[in-house]
Design an enzyme around this catalytic site. Structure first.
Site, short mmCIF file in Angstrom:
data_model
loop_
_atom_site.label_atom_id
_atom_site.label_comp_id
_atom_site.label_asym_id
_atom_site.label_seq_id
_atom_site.Cartn_x
_atom_site.Cartn_y
_atom_site.Cartn_z
N SER A 1 -6.85 7.44 -6.21
CA SER A 1 -6.58 7.52 -4.78
C SER A 1 -5.42 8.45 -4.48
O SER A 1 -4.50 8.58 -5.29
CB SER A 1 -6.23 6.10 -4.26
OG SER A 1 -5.71 6.16 -2.96
N TYR B 1 -0.96 -2.19 -5.39
CA TYR B 1 -2.29 -1.55 -5.41
C TYR B 1 -2.13 -0.09 -5.83
O TYR B 1 -2.76 0.37 -6.78
CB TYR B 1 -2.98 -1.62 -4.03
CG TYR B 1 -4.09 -0.61 -3.93
CD1 TYR B 1 -3.89 0.61 -3.27
CD2 TYR B 1 -5.31 -0.83 -4.56
CE1 TYR B 1 -4.88 1.57 -3.23
CE2 TYR B 1 -6.30 0.13 -4.52
CZ TYR B 1 -6.08 1.34 -3.86
OH TYR B 1 -7.07 2.29 -3.83
N LYS C 1 -3.27 2.22 -9.46
CA LYS C 1 -3.99 3.51 -9.56
C LYS C 1 -3.20 4.48 -10.43
O LYS C 1 -3.75 5.18 -11.28
CB LYS C 1 -4.23 4.09 -8.17
CG LYS C 1 -5.23 3.31 -7.34
CD LYS C 1 -6.59 3.21 -8.04
CE LYS C 1 -7.58 2.37 -7.27
NZ LYS C 1 -8.84 2.15 -8.01
C1 WQD Z 1 -5.33 5.43 8.44
C2 WQD Z 1 -4.42 5.72 9.62
C3 WQD Z 1 -2.81 4.01 10.07
C4 WQD Z 1 -5.65 0.91 11.22
C5 WQD Z 1 -5.75 3.25 2.89
C6 WQD Z 1 -5.24 2.95 1.53
C7 WQD Z 1 -5.69 4.02 0.58
C8 WQD Z 1 -7.16 4.15 0.65
C9 WQD Z 1 -7.61 4.45 2.07
C10 WQD Z 1 -8.13 2.80 -1.08
C11 WQD Z 1 -2.98 5.34 9.37
C12 WQD Z 1 -3.80 4.15 11.22
C13 WQD Z 1 -5.10 2.11 10.79
C14 WQD Z 1 -5.41 0.46 12.55
C15 WQD Z 1 -4.10 2.44 12.95
N1 WQD Z 1 -7.77 2.95 0.20
N2 WQD Z 1 -4.35 2.85 11.65
N3 WQD Z 1 -4.65 1.24 13.36
O1 WQD Z 1 -3.60 3.59 5.03
O2 WQD Z 1 -4.38 6.02 5.05
O3 WQD Z 1 -5.21 4.47 3.31
O4 WQD Z 1 -7.14 3.37 2.89
O5 WQD Z 1 -8.04 3.63 -1.95
O6 WQD Z 1 -5.29 3.63 -0.71
O7 WQD Z 1 -3.84 2.96 1.59
O8 WQD Z 1 -5.98 4.20 5.66
O9 WQD Z 1 -7.48 3.52 7.48
O10 WQD Z 1 -5.57 1.97 6.83
O11 WQD Z 1 -5.08 4.08 8.04
O12 WQD Z 1 -3.40 3.12 13.72
O13 WQD Z 1 -5.89 -0.62 13.00
O14 WQD Z 1 -4.86 4.94 10.73
O15 WQD Z 1 -1.50 3.84 10.59
O16 WQD Z 1 -2.18 6.29 10.03
P1 WQD Z 1 -4.67 4.59 4.82
P2 WQD Z 1 -6.07 3.36 7.02
#
Ligand code: WQD
Length: 338
Positions: A125, A150, A154
């Site tokens: 990741s 987590y 990785k």
């Molecule tokens: C994306 C953006 C949030 C939800 C995670 C894991 C990573 C990988 C992918 C496994 C961010 C914003 C989110 C919400 C929001 N997973 N957001 N409101 O955190 O980039 O990555 O998923 O491998 O390891 O860390 O993905 O989709 O959670 O967030 O504003 O209800 O959307 O702040 O900027 P992230 P995400």
């Protein structure tokens, strides 16, 4: 060629099984169904017309892993998705994450090291980069101290594979560092099935669109970005699945330069949270209800991939746009809520 896909009933795993079968591979899935439904098998079979072999197994049971490889001596390659992946949960339950994500990796690698030749693809990741200093992010960007157990699993997983490949030349391995996977198969037979309240942005958007969630909370619009919201590299899950088949073929055909390689798998394009919302509104024709709230702990400001190495060395490139991927996510949401 027979390929073991661990976690093959999961979101990325199931889409990869479809692409493997499309390419003529025989697939056997191991999944403990802790975060996936056995019904996903039907979806895969509907798409490809071939039901993959499936064994419900907890890979934390070393004897079960050994027994599986005794019964399947003709496994040519393994794509290892099986892992716990909720960042927040990993902070609350670190030992569950170290046992499940590291323990199972070690058991599988030990079995593969017994074979004359084995090809291994590891689900890694972009989390390993933390907040990278420069955008776009290349594979040479430094791995930063993990923000969560987590993310640490990785980083540790990659190190374990690297150290093993150094002394076991029969093991050929590639780590794929995913950016942000999203969307669903165009058939709408398989897709993302978050358990409970979605942690990730895209399923929360589509569940808000369908009325399952009251409104989306945007975690902060005071970041140093063009519209103040965080930037990510949203990659269509089918593009990502295809990258696994290309990487596996590279190893099976002996095209790899070293017996351990790492590739970023993203689109190379960054999109902000607000741009993702606008994409949803374009493809659905619906206004999305959202409110700006405080920042979420652990979020990085921006992360998007430099895809040069994947495009040139691996010979893979993402083909779908954010809108196409978002449309597939919306079609899927509408279908499963029917
Ligand atoms: C994306 C953006 C949030 C939800 C995670 C894991 C990573 C990988 C992918 C496994 C961010 C914003 C989110 C919400 C929001 N997973 N957001 N409101 O955190 O980039 O990555 O998923 O491998 O390891 O860390 O993905 O989709 O959670 O967030 O504003 O209800 O959307 O702040 O900027 P992230 P995400």
């Amino acid at each position: 060629m027979k390929i073991l896909v661990t976690g093959g009933l999961g979101f990325i795993g199931s889409h990869t099984v479809v692409e493997l079968q499309n390419e003529g591979f025989d697939v056997v899935i191991i999944d403990d169904c802790s975060n996936a439904d056995e019904k996903v098998l039907e979806g895969i079979t509907k798409i490809t017309g071939k039901q993959p072999q499936f064994e419900k197994l907890d890979l934390r049971e070393k004897s079960k892993v050994a027994d599986f490889f005794q019964r399947h001596k003709d496994i040519d390659g393994v794509i290892h998705f099986a892992a716990s992946k909720a960042v927040g949960e990993s902070v609350e339950k670190p030992l569950l994450y170290y046992e499940n994500n590291i323990g199972t990796l070690v058991y599988i690698l030990k079995e593969l090291c017994e074979k004359n030749k084995a090809s291994f693809i590891f689900s890694s990741s972009c989390t390993v980069y933390g907040q990278a200093d420069e955008m776009p992010i290349t594979e040479d960007a430094p791995v930063k101290p993990a923000e969560s157990p987590y993310g640490n699993t990785k980083q540790m997983g990659e190190e374990i594979i690297y150290d093993t490949c150094k002394v076991v030349s029969s093991l050929q391995a590639i780590s794929l560092r995913y950016f942000n996977p999203m969307g669903a198969h165009p058939s709408a037979e398989i897709g993302e099935l978050p358990v409970g309240v979605p942690q990730n942005l895209v399923p929360f958007i589509t569940q808000t669109g369908i009325g399952l969630r009251e409104e989306l909370s945007v975690f902060g619009d005071d970041y140093p970005t063009q519209d103040g919201t965080c930037i990510r590299d949203y990659i269509y899950v089918v593009d990502l699945a295809k990258a696994h088949v290309v990487a596996l073929r590279r190893l099976l055909d002996g095209q790899n330069d070293k017996n351990y390689e790492v590739f970023n798998v993203g689109t190379g394009k960054g999109s902000s949270v607000l741009e993702a919302i606008q994409s949803f509104e374009r493809v659905s024709g619906e206004k999305l209800k959202y409110k700006i709230v405080g920042r979420r702990k652990g979020d990085v400001v921006e992360a998007y991939a430099d895809t040069t190495k994947a495009n040139t060395t691996l010979g893979w490139k993402a083909e779908y746009t954010l809108d196409q991927a978002m449309k597939s996510a919306w079609d899927w949401e509408q279908k499963i809520r029917k």
